[in-house]
Design a protein around this motif. Structure first.
Motif, short mmCIF file in Angstrom:
data_model
loop_
_atom_site.label_atom_id
_atom_site.label_comp_id
_atom_site.label_asym_id
_atom_site.label_seq_id
_atom_site.Cartn_x
_atom_site.Cartn_y
_atom_site.Cartn_z
N THR A 220 5.12 -3.65 -12.57
CA THR A 220 4.49 -4.07 -13.74
C THR A 220 3.46 -3.40 -13.98
N ALA A 221 3.44 -1.96 -14.03
CA ALA A 221 2.40 -1.19 -13.62
C ALA A 221 1.46 -1.28 -14.24
N GLN A 222 0.13 -0.09 -14.39
CA GLN A 222 0.10 0.98 -15.41
C GLN A 222 -1.53 1.27 -14.59
N THR B 206 -3.93 -6.92 -10.35
CA THR B 206 -3.41 -6.40 -9.51
C THR B 206 -3.41 -6.32 -8.06
N GLN B 207 -2.41 -5.95 -7.42
CA GLN B 207 -1.54 -6.07 -6.48
C GLN B 207 -1.50 -4.64 -5.43
N GLY C 105 15.51 -5.41 4.32
CA GLY C 105 13.88 -4.87 4.71
C GLY C 105 13.13 -6.50 3.86
N THR C 106 12.31 -5.65 3.95
CA THR C 106 10.46 -7.13 3.65
C THR C 106 9.75 -6.58 2.74
N THR C 107 9.22 -6.88 2.08
CA THR C 107 8.85 -6.81 0.92
C THR C 107 7.27 -7.60 0.97
N ALA C 108 5.95 -7.16 0.90
CA ALA C 108 5.30 -8.26 1.17
C ALA C 108 3.98 -7.20 0.02
N GLU C 109 3.54 -9.14 -1.23
CA GLU C 109 3.06 -8.35 -1.78
C GLU C 109 1.30 -9.26 -1.52
N SER C 110 0.58 -9.00 -2.19
CA SER C 110 -1.04 -9.00 -2.50
C SER C 110 -1.68 -8.78 -3.72
N ASP C 111 -2.02 -9.98 -3.93
CA ASP C 111 -2.92 -10.22 -5.51
C ASP C 111 -4.12 -10.64 -5.50
N ARG D 242 -10.08 -12.85 -7.81
CA ARG D 242 -10.89 -11.57 -7.66
C ARG D 242 -10.85 -10.66 -7.57
N ALA D 243 -12.16 -10.17 -7.15
CA ALA D 243 -12.25 -8.29 -7.42
C ALA D 243 -10.56 -7.77 -7.06
N HIS D 244 -10.70 -7.79 -5.83
CA HIS D 244 -8.66 -6.74 -5.25
C HIS D 244 -8.38 -7.99 -4.81
N PRO D 245 -7.01 -7.79 -4.47
CA PRO D 245 -6.09 -7.90 -3.50
C PRO D 245 -6.77 -8.85 -2.41
N THR D 246 -6.12 -10.15 -1.60
CA THR D 246 -7.22 -10.54 -0.13
C THR D 246 -6.89 -9.67 1.39
#
Lengths: 174, 271
Positions: B44-46, B192-193, B205-211, B239-243
């Motif tokens: 749901t990005a902006q 963010t992600q 397939g495979t989906t990976a997400e880091s927030d 945190r400021a950015h995803p890990t």
């Protein structure tokens, strides 16, 4: 639908679709349209399922989505307003008798969507002003004013119809 | 009687005799699956992400890749799993397949990262994987890796889908095994992600997400309790950015995908 399984989603759907459809029905005035709104809300939930981490969030998400789907129909100028100009499949009952209630039901049809949403959330869902503001994404002051306008509209319609004495009508939007 | 009371009573009466439902549970599931198939691996990005073109060298079983189709700077990333701190929970809620993904994610994650992940299984449409947090010392961020075994579930070219790209950077690289690795850069304004997706030609397939944040509570859905409570589960920015960087997440996705694919191919007898 990420962390929870499909069975949980279905359990939720079965448990919540009835109450949500009633809310939707009060918003749009048509049971079939209401069912469409509920289904669309659940479809959105299905897509977002993985991000819903608690029961409270799921229910709030559904309610908020439902209301916004209803309000956004006007914004998107979709077909529903046109369709609603025709006899809906199972509309709010016609004012078949002279009772105050049926007059009020008829009067609700003339209330703008956002105002009607405020009335439904406040007086059917029994939400507080703050909760209603959270669902609608507006300020509490806006909820108060919209609710007041909705009630005033009802009062005005009813007075015009001369079916209910204005003197008997009160109403505190807050 | 006040007008409010009239309204309340009218609302009750209006909803007192609802007709039977016209749509079935299957209708909703079908519509949900269609919507999800279209919108899978999308946020749901902006806003505006910042990631250069990439190529990735995977950790497990994937040899060096050719340069990025996008001609950007080539960043080769390799990690040692030794030294990574893991507090992965016991796999009681998992399955052999999700356990395999958990091991692969653990092995492919950057050294020094503290993982608190747990397997998820029996999720919608048979997907499986892990969910939890990863912390590099700057705050725990959600990490989520899932394998979709249903043919056609993933978009084959999500970088061409504006809803997936959502104004951000998106690179697509064909891997030696014929799969495609898609890296979607950091996206969002506050929460963010980054996302990495390994897409098989058949749409599995495979989906990976880091927030850059977490959710307040672990997954919990009990329909009976739903009606009583009304508030929202909000994401917490930690945190400021995803890990993970998107490159790091790409390695994780490739490793997890290989583990999951192998597991599926062998009915998980080999894992």
């Amino acid at each position: 639908v990420k962390p929870a399984d499909e069975a949980a989603f279905l359990d939720l759907y079965v448990a919540r679709r009835g109450p949500l459809r009633k809310t939707a029905h009060l918003l749009c005035g048509d049971w079939h349209h209401a069912e469409d709104l509920v289904q669309n809300a659940f479809v959105k939930l299905y897509v977002a399922w993985g991000r819903m981490r608690e029961v409270d969030g799921v229910d709030g998400y559904l309610r908020q989505t439902l209301v916004h789907l209803y309000i956004d129909e006007t914004r998107r100028r979709r077909h529903r307003d046109t369709v609603m100009a025709e006899p809906p499949s199972r509309p709010w009952p016609e004012p078949a008798d002279a009772s105050d209630r049926w007059e009020l039901i008829a009067a609700l049809r003339g209330v703008p969507r956002r105002q009607r949403a405020c009335l439904v959330l406040r007086f059917y869902e029994d939400m507080s002003v703050a909760q209603t503001a959270a669902v609608l994404g507006c300020s509490e002051g806006t909820v108060k004013s919209q609710t007041a306008r909705g009630l005033t509209a009802l009062r005005g319609v009813l007075a015009a119809a001369d079916s209910m004495s204005i003197a008997t009508l009160g109403g505190n939007p807050t | 009687m006040t007008l409010e009371t009239h309204v309340r009573e009218a609302f009750e009466e209006l909803t007192s005799d609802p007709p039977a439902f016209q749509t079935s549970v299957e209708d909703v599931l079908s519509a949900g699956r269609q919507a999800r198939r279209r919108r899978r691996v999308r946020l749901t990005a902006q806003s505006v992400p910042v990631v250069a073109g990439l190529s990735v060298v995977a950790v497990v079983g994937v040899t060096a890749l050719a340069g990025s189709h996008h001609g950007g700077g080539t960043s080769t990333v390799q990690f040692a799993s030794a030294g990574t701190q893991h507090s992965a929970r016991a796999s009681t809620a998992g399955s052999p397949a999700s356990d395999a993904v958990q091991r692969a994610v653990t092995a492919a994650s950057p050294s020094g990262l503290s993982l608190d992940i747990q397997p998820i299984a029996r999720a919608v449409e048979s997907e499986f994987g892990i969910d939890g947090t990863a912390n590099d010392g700057n705050g725990a961020g959600r990490v989520y890796v899932v394998f979709d075994p249903i043919v056609g579930m993933l978009e084959l070219a999500p970088c061409t889908d504006p809803e997936f790209v959502a104004g951000g950077t998106c690179t697509s690289t064909v891997l030696p095994d014929g799969n495609t690795l898609v890296l979607r850069g950091e996206n969002g304004t506050t929460y963010t992600q980054v996302m990495a997706v390994v897409i098989h030609p058949d749409g599995t397939g495979t989906t990976a997400e880091s927030d850059n944040g977490t959710f307040p509570n672990p997954p919990s859905v009990h329909a009976a309790a739903v009606a009583k409570k009304r508030h929202y589960g909000l994401e917490h920015v930690t945190r400021a950015h995803p890990t993970y960087t998107v490159e790091q997440l790409g390695q994780v996705a490739v490793a997890a995908d290989q583990a999951a694919s192998q597991c599926v191919a062998t009915n998980c007898n080999g894992s």
